[in-house]
Design a protein around this motif. Structure first.
Motif, PDB file in Angstrom:
ATOM      1  N   ILE A 109       0.848  -1.202   0.000  1.00  0.00           N
ATOM      2  CA  ILE A 109       0.000   0.000   0.000  1.00  0.00           C
ATOM      3  C   ILE A 109       0.879   1.246   0.000  1.00  0.00           C
ATOM      4  CG2 ILE A 109      -1.692   1.309   1.335  1.00  0.00           C
ATOM      5  CD1 ILE A 109      -2.804  -1.389   2.309  1.00  0.00           C
ATOM      6  N   ALA A 110       1.969   1.219   0.796  1.00  0.00           N
ATOM      7  CA  ALA A 110       2.891   2.357   0.817  1.00  0.00           C
ATOM      8  C   ALA A 110       3.545   2.549  -0.545  1.00  0.00           C
ATOM      9  CB  ALA A 110       3.952   2.149   1.890  1.00  0.00           C
ATOM     10  N   LEU A 111       3.867   1.462  -1.225  1.00  0.00           N
ATOM     11  CA  LEU A 111       4.441   1.553  -2.566  1.00  0.00           C
ATOM     12  C   LEU A 111       3.447   2.195  -3.536  1.00  0.00           C
ATOM     13  CD1 LEU A 111       6.848   0.810  -4.390  1.00  0.00           C
ATOM     14  CD2 LEU A 111       5.665  -1.347  -4.857  1.00  0.00           C
ATOM     15  N   ALA A 112       2.180   1.866  -3.368  1.00  0.00           N
ATOM     16  CA  ALA A 112       1.145   2.482  -4.212  1.00  0.00           C
ATOM     17  C   ALA A 112       1.054   3.979  -3.951  1.00  0.00           C
ATOM     18  CB  ALA A 112      -0.205   1.818  -3.977  1.00  0.00           C
ATOM     19  N   PHE A 113       1.236   4.399  -2.683  1.00  0.00           N
ATOM     20  CA  PHE A 113       1.240   5.832  -2.380  1.00  0.00           C
ATOM     21  C   PHE A 113       2.393   6.533  -3.076  1.00  0.00           C
ATOM     22  CE2 PHE A 113      -0.859   4.902   1.931  1.00  0.00           C
ATOM     23  CZ  PHE A 113      -2.126   5.158   1.416  1.00  0.00           C
ATOM     24  N   PHE A 114       3.596   5.931  -2.991  1.00  0.00           N
ATOM     25  CA  PHE A 114       4.782   6.578  -3.544  1.00  0.00           C
ATOM     26  C   PHE A 114       4.795   6.610  -5.067  1.00  0.00           C
ATOM     27  CE2 PHE A 114       6.664   5.266   0.656  1.00  0.00           C
ATOM     28  CZ  PHE A 114       6.671   6.555   1.167  1.00  0.00           C
TER      29      PHE A 114
ATOM     30  N   TYR B 106      -6.012   4.717   1.509  1.00  0.00           N
ATOM     31  CA  TYR B 106      -5.871   5.252   2.865  1.00  0.00           C
ATOM     32  C   TYR B 106      -6.721   4.433   3.847  1.00  0.00           C
ATOM     33  CZ  TYR B 106      -3.534   9.341   0.952  1.00  0.00           C
ATOM     34  OH  TYR B 106      -2.656  10.163   0.325  1.00  0.00           O
ATOM     35  N   ILE B 107      -7.927   4.107   3.433  1.00  0.00           N
ATOM     36  CA  ILE B 107      -8.807   3.306   4.287  1.00  0.00           C
ATOM     37  C   ILE B 107      -8.240   1.902   4.473  1.00  0.00           C
ATOM     38  CG2 ILE B 107     -11.103   2.234   4.432  1.00  0.00           C
ATOM     39  CD1 ILE B 107     -12.152   4.780   2.995  1.00  0.00           C
ATOM     40  N   LEU B 108      -7.726   1.313   3.392  1.00  0.00           N
ATOM     41  CA  LEU B 108      -7.138  -0.019   3.476  1.00  0.00           C
ATOM     42  C   LEU B 108      -5.902  -0.021   4.378  1.00  0.00           C
ATOM     43  CD1 LEU B 108      -7.346  -2.934   2.522  1.00  0.00           C
ATOM     44  CD2 LEU B 108      -5.956  -2.314   0.559  1.00  0.00           C
ATOM     45  N   LEU B 109      -5.087   1.021   4.300  1.00  0.00           N
ATOM     46  CA  LEU B 109      -3.920   1.121   5.171  1.00  0.00           C
ATOM     47  C   LEU B 109      -4.356   1.228   6.633  1.00  0.00           C
ATOM     48  CD1 LEU B 109      -0.857   1.374   5.506  1.00  0.00           C
ATOM     49  CD2 LEU B 109      -1.138   3.840   5.274  1.00  0.00           C
TER      50      LEU B 109
END
Length: 112
Positions: free
Chosen positions: A50-55, A64-67
């Motif tokens: 999920i963090a990789l998807a943000f970056f 954000y909800i999934l994180l």
């Protein structure tokens, strides 16, 4: 191999790897340390993806909800395990707790 006095040495017991721990836990009932480690690693891998998807710039409200949910899952699972096993989760300890429960005595005809 021999020691200085000529006596044979006992073979060193190698520390169990995570993969060996998980495979051994398949054949035991209950939850042990290896199972919790793998679960934590899987949840952390989810948060890393999920963090990789943000970056990469594809972050939207759903990520954000999934994180938030994955962080809550990680915290709640570890909290539950610490309460259930008193923070000391080890091989076979999950099944030992069940054995320590007082057993109910069967009623006989004399008790009635």
């Amino acid at each position: 191999q021999q020691t200085n006095c000529g006596a044979p040495r006992a073979p060193k017991k190698a520390a169990m790897t995570l993969a060996e721990d998980v495979v051994n836990s398949i054949f035991q009932k209950g939850v042990n340390r290896g199972t919790i480690k793998v679960l934590n690693l899987v949840i952390v891998a989810l948060m890393a993806s999920i963090a990789l998807a943000f970056f990469t710039g594809s972050g939207n409200i759903h990520l954000y909800i999934l994180l938030f949910l994955s962080i809550g899952l990680l915290l709640s699972v570890n909290y539950y395990v610490s309460i259930l096993f008193g923070g000391e989760l080890d091989e076979g300890e999950a099944t030992d707790k069940e054995d320590k429960k007082p057993k109910r005595r069967k009623r006989s005809k004399k008790d009635e």
